[in-house]
Design a protein around this motif. Structure first.
Motif, PDB file in Angstrom:
ATOM      1  N   VAL A 279       0.676  -0.913  -0.259  1.00 20.98           N
ATOM      2  CA  VAL A 279       0.416  -0.048  -0.095  1.00 20.98           C
ATOM      3  C   VAL A 279       1.092   1.233  -0.036  1.00 20.98           C
ATOM      4  CG1 VAL A 279      -1.575   1.606   1.095  1.00 20.98           C
ATOM      5  CG2 VAL A 279      -1.796  -1.812   1.447  1.00 20.98           C
ATOM      6  N   HIS A 280       0.439   2.330  -0.930  1.00 23.34           N
ATOM      7  CA  HIS A 280       1.320   3.395  -0.624  1.00 23.34           C
ATOM      8  C   HIS A 280       1.419   4.196   0.373  1.00 23.34           C
ATOM      9  CE1 HIS A 280       2.795   7.159  -2.460  1.00 23.34           C
ATOM     10  NE2 HIS A 280       3.929   6.852  -3.286  1.00 23.34           N
ATOM     11  N   PRO A 281       2.018   4.550   0.590  1.00 26.20           N
ATOM     12  CA  PRO A 281       2.129   5.818   2.357  1.00 26.20           C
ATOM     13  C   PRO A 281       0.871   7.249   2.037  1.00 26.20           C
ATOM     14  CG  PRO A 281       4.588   5.216   1.385  1.00 26.20           C
ATOM     15  CD  PRO A 281       3.767   4.535   0.504  1.00 26.20           C
ATOM     16  N   SER A 282       0.819   7.278   0.868  1.00 26.85           N
ATOM     17  CA  SER A 282      -0.059   8.048   1.132  1.00 26.85           C
ATOM     18  C   SER A 282      -1.644   7.697   1.427  1.00 26.85           C
ATOM     19  CB  SER A 282      -0.015   8.826  -0.435  1.00 26.85           C
ATOM     20  OG  SER A 282      -0.793   8.169  -1.648  1.00 26.85           O
ATOM     21  N   ARG A 283      -1.512   6.280   1.433  1.00 26.36           N
ATOM     22  CA  ARG A 283      -2.628   5.908   1.445  1.00 26.36           C
ATOM     23  C   ARG A 283      -3.044   5.071   2.989  1.00 26.36           C
ATOM     24  NH1 ARG A 283      -3.518   2.135  -4.082  1.00 26.36           N
ATOM     25  NH2 ARG A 283      -3.273   4.064  -5.556  1.00 26.36           N
ATOM     26  N   TYR A 284      -1.922   5.443   3.731  1.00 30.55           N
ATOM     27  CA  TYR A 284      -1.630   5.360   4.983  1.00 30.55           C
ATOM     28  C   TYR A 284      -3.039   5.992   5.620  1.00 30.55           C
ATOM     29  CZ  TYR A 284       2.515   2.111   4.369  1.00 30.55           C
ATOM     30  OH  TYR A 284       3.687   1.573   3.778  1.00 30.55           O
TER      31      TYR A 284
END
Length: 370
Positions: A279-284
């Protein structure tokens, strides 16, 4: 696939009969317009103000920082576009905004973790006399994600009409991203946008704060003259006068608490680390939407630096959203090995330990006393 079956990664044991939510079952997609709309102080800092900041009586620099930032916010009450008409496209052209007034148009908060830099940065955002749509607040990672989603020119266009841009945790460890954001800030300053920032130290720099100011001003190159540095000394307020973090609980206690808590998630720690890599960190942030608590079993040392840095981002998003973390296994101060805590990213790791410890303290009530 049930949350319990998806909660375990390769080589891990699923948590039998788990009914709670699972972070590992979530793969959120975040549209660009949400990234823009969410550039406001996170829930933890939604109600903070200068008046709610409690300076350490032994640290005069904290009192001074509040005074200077209050004056800075007051000075932003005069709209530079009020007498100059509307800005042209990207702030350039015949209807270009008036020249930036003399003197610093930005502030940089320099200090170690846990001295309240984010509290003060959010307080500045709240105190600035402008509509919320004309103020932006986000971490460096969130800003680079915005550029990635909108493109550089569209990001300039989107933010150039703002009165203030606050950047928390300005990353100095990625030269490419630093140059990108430095270029973005140069365009925004020319359009009349005021700036405020905090930052992390560069890899290999072991100083907790004084090196950061020098590094920050050097890395943003031609923008240095626009910033006034405010040194904020002090110890980590999250542990100032507070009891030690609660000891980890048993797997059974964590599982029972997750099942008894509406909106709680339950995951094996190792499986969650594997999932974060997908999961891309921008979606955490979206990964933690609507969670009442995060319950983790089998907490153990993080195996490598890439995994550790992803966990830092998750810890930041959980802390921002005030999501308690209940865990079994090792205590959070044993997450990162000695080599990590002595390396260039040590400041991030200590911040993560500090924040996860605070969240573990918040989660203590989820386990009923015998």
């Amino acid at each position: 696939m049930s949350p319990s079956s998806s909660a375990a990664g390769p080589g891990s044991t699923p948590i039998a009969g788990a009914d709670p939510l699972s972070l590992c079952a979530r793969e959120p997609h975040v549209p660009a317009d949400r990234l823009v709309a969410e550039m406001v102080p996170p829930p933890r800092f939604d109600s903070v103000r200068f008046g709610t900041y409690v300076p350490d009586p032994d640290q005069p620099s904290q009192h001074e920082a509040v005074r200077v930032l209050e004056e800075f916010a007051t000075g932003l009450g005069t709209d530079p576009g009020a007498s100059g008409g509307r800005r042209g496209f990207l702030g350039f052209g015949r209807s270009r905004a008036p020249k930036t007034p003399a003197g610093p148009r930005g502030v940089y908060l320099d200090g170690g973790y846990g001295v309240g830099k984010t509290h003060l940065l959010a307080s500045l955002w709240h105190a600035t006399p402008a509509e919320p749509s004309r103020k932006a607040f986000g971490t460096f990672v969130e800003l680079t994600n915005l550029v990635g989603a909108l493109g550089f020119q569209q990001t300039v266009r989107t933010l150039s009409g703002h009165r203030l841009l606050c950047i928390d945790e300005f990353e100095l460890d990625d030269p490419g991203d630093t140059v990108l954001v430095s270029s973005l800030l140069a365009r925004l300053v020319e359009a009349g946008v005021a700036l405020a920032a905090t930052s992390n130290t560069l890899p290999g720099k072991l100083g907790e704060g004084r090196f950061a100011a020098v590094d920050f001003l050097r890395e943003i190159q031609g923008l240095s003259a626009h910033f006034r540095t405010l040194r904020i000394d002090g110890e980590d307020y999250r542990h100032r006068g507070l009891p030690e973090a609660p000891a980890p609980h048993t797997d059974e206690q964590v599982t029972q608490a997750a099942r008894a808590t509406a909106g709680a998630s339950l995951d094996d720690f190792g499986a969650l680390l594997d999932h974060l890599a997908r999961v891309h960190p921008s979606r955490y942030g979206a990964l933690t939407d609507d969670l009442a608590a995060v319950c983790l079993t089998g907490v153990r040392p993080v195996p490598d630096q890439s995994t550790a840095l992803r966990l830092v981002v998750l810890a930041d998003r959980l802390y921002d959203r005030e999501v308690p973390v209940l865990a079994s296994g090792l205590p959070f101060d044993q997450l990162f090995g000695e080599d990590m805590l002595k390396g260039g990213y040590r400041k991030k790791y200590f911040r993560a330990i500090s924040r996860l410890t605070a969240l573990a303290r918040d989660a203590a009530h989820l386990v009923e006393a015998p």
